[in-house]
Design a protein around this motif. Sequence first.
Motif, mmCIF file in Angstrom:
data_model
loop_
_atom_site.group_PDB
_atom_site.id
_atom_site.type_symbol
_atom_site.label_atom_id
_atom_site.label_comp_id
_atom_site.label_asym_id
_atom_site.label_seq_id
_atom_site.Cartn_x
_atom_site.Cartn_y
_atom_site.Cartn_z
ATOM 1 N N GLN A 74 0.724 -1.223 -0.031
ATOM 2 C CA GLN A 74 0.089 0.035 0.013
ATOM 3 C C GLN A 74 0.688 1.394 -0.076
ATOM 4 O O GLN A 74 0.504 2.339 -0.600
ATOM 5 C CB GLN A 74 -0.884 -0.017 1.073
ATOM 6 N N ARG A 75 2.100 1.227 0.808
ATOM 7 C CA ARG A 75 2.746 2.303 0.836
ATOM 8 C C ARG A 75 3.289 2.859 -0.565
ATOM 9 O O ARG A 75 3.788 2.074 -1.392
ATOM 10 C CB ARG A 75 3.981 2.236 1.651
ATOM 11 N N LYS A 76 3.394 4.142 -0.723
ATOM 12 C CA LYS A 76 3.821 4.694 -2.208
ATOM 13 C C LYS A 76 5.232 5.287 -1.839
ATOM 14 O O LYS A 76 5.234 6.461 -1.085
ATOM 15 C CB LYS A 76 2.898 5.672 -2.850
ATOM 16 N N ASP A 77 6.264 4.814 -2.268
ATOM 17 C CA ASP A 77 7.360 4.955 -1.994
ATOM 18 C C ASP A 77 7.705 6.394 -2.659
ATOM 19 O O ASP A 77 7.380 6.518 -4.125
ATOM 20 C CB ASP A 77 8.764 4.220 -2.052
ATOM 21 N N ARG A 78 8.423 7.238 -2.212
ATOM 22 C CA ARG A 78 8.715 8.626 -2.882
ATOM 23 C C ARG A 78 10.296 9.191 -2.260
ATOM 24 O O ARG A 78 10.663 8.651 -1.259
ATOM 25 C CB ARG A 78 7.319 9.626 -2.644
ATOM 26 N N LYS A 79 10.891 10.180 -3.265
ATOM 27 C CA LYS A 79 11.986 10.593 -2.658
ATOM 28 C C LYS A 79 11.590 11.528 -1.645
ATOM 29 O O LYS A 79 10.886 12.385 -1.960
ATOM 30 C CB LYS A 79 12.802 11.041 -3.932
ATOM 31 N N LEU A 80 12.300 11.466 -0.700
ATOM 32 C CA LEU A 80 12.352 12.638 0.476
ATOM 33 C C LEU A 80 13.204 13.741 0.018
ATOM 34 O O LEU A 80 14.077 13.572 -0.606
ATOM 35 C CB LEU A 80 12.998 11.894 1.769
ATOM 36 N N PRO A 81 12.578 15.010 0.471
ATOM 37 C CA PRO A 81 13.273 16.167 0.115
ATOM 38 C C PRO A 81 14.697 16.406 0.839
ATOM 39 O O PRO A 81 14.826 15.667 1.608
ATOM 40 C CB PRO A 81 12.465 17.433 0.606
ATOM 41 N N TYR A 82 15.612 16.746 -0.200
ATOM 42 C CA TYR A 82 16.988 16.868 0.438
ATOM 43 C C TYR A 82 17.799 15.523 0.841
ATOM 44 O O TYR A 82 18.451 15.612 1.513
ATOM 45 C CB TYR A 82 17.145 17.983 1.783
ATOM 46 N N ARG A 83 17.397 14.513 -0.211
ATOM 47 C CA ARG A 83 17.968 13.336 0.329
ATOM 48 C C ARG A 83 18.489 12.937 -1.256
ATOM 49 O O ARG A 83 17.453 12.809 -2.228
ATOM 50 C CB ARG A 83 17.111 12.223 0.739
ATOM 51 N N ASP A 84 19.491 12.179 -1.333
ATOM 52 C CA ASP A 84 19.986 11.722 -2.697
ATOM 53 C C ASP A 84 19.609 10.352 -2.654
ATOM 54 O O ASP A 84 19.334 9.453 -2.089
ATOM 55 C CB ASP A 84 21.672 11.921 -2.876
#
Length: 84
Positions: A74-84
């Motif tokens: 169910q979780r939608k992975d996304r890039k976190l701000p200010y993370r590479d």
Amino acid sequence: MSEDKNDKKKKLTLYFDNEEDMEEVRHVAESMGAYVSTSDASSKESVFDILDEWHSKGGLTTNIKDPVAWQREQRKDRKLPYRD
């Protein structure tokens, strides 16, 4: 109450039209060591009544066999701000 009795608590809901009858039952219940909570009855079921009924029918346990796997799906992975 001992811990064993607390693990096996039961709930009883009563509705009264007559306040004197309610107070008499309250007195008897309290003399037996019962926890008594009163409220005005409404035409709608309380959220606790609905959840108790849902739990008695199995709740989510009948639909979700592995909660961890379900959460991953169910979780939608996304890039976190200010993370590479």
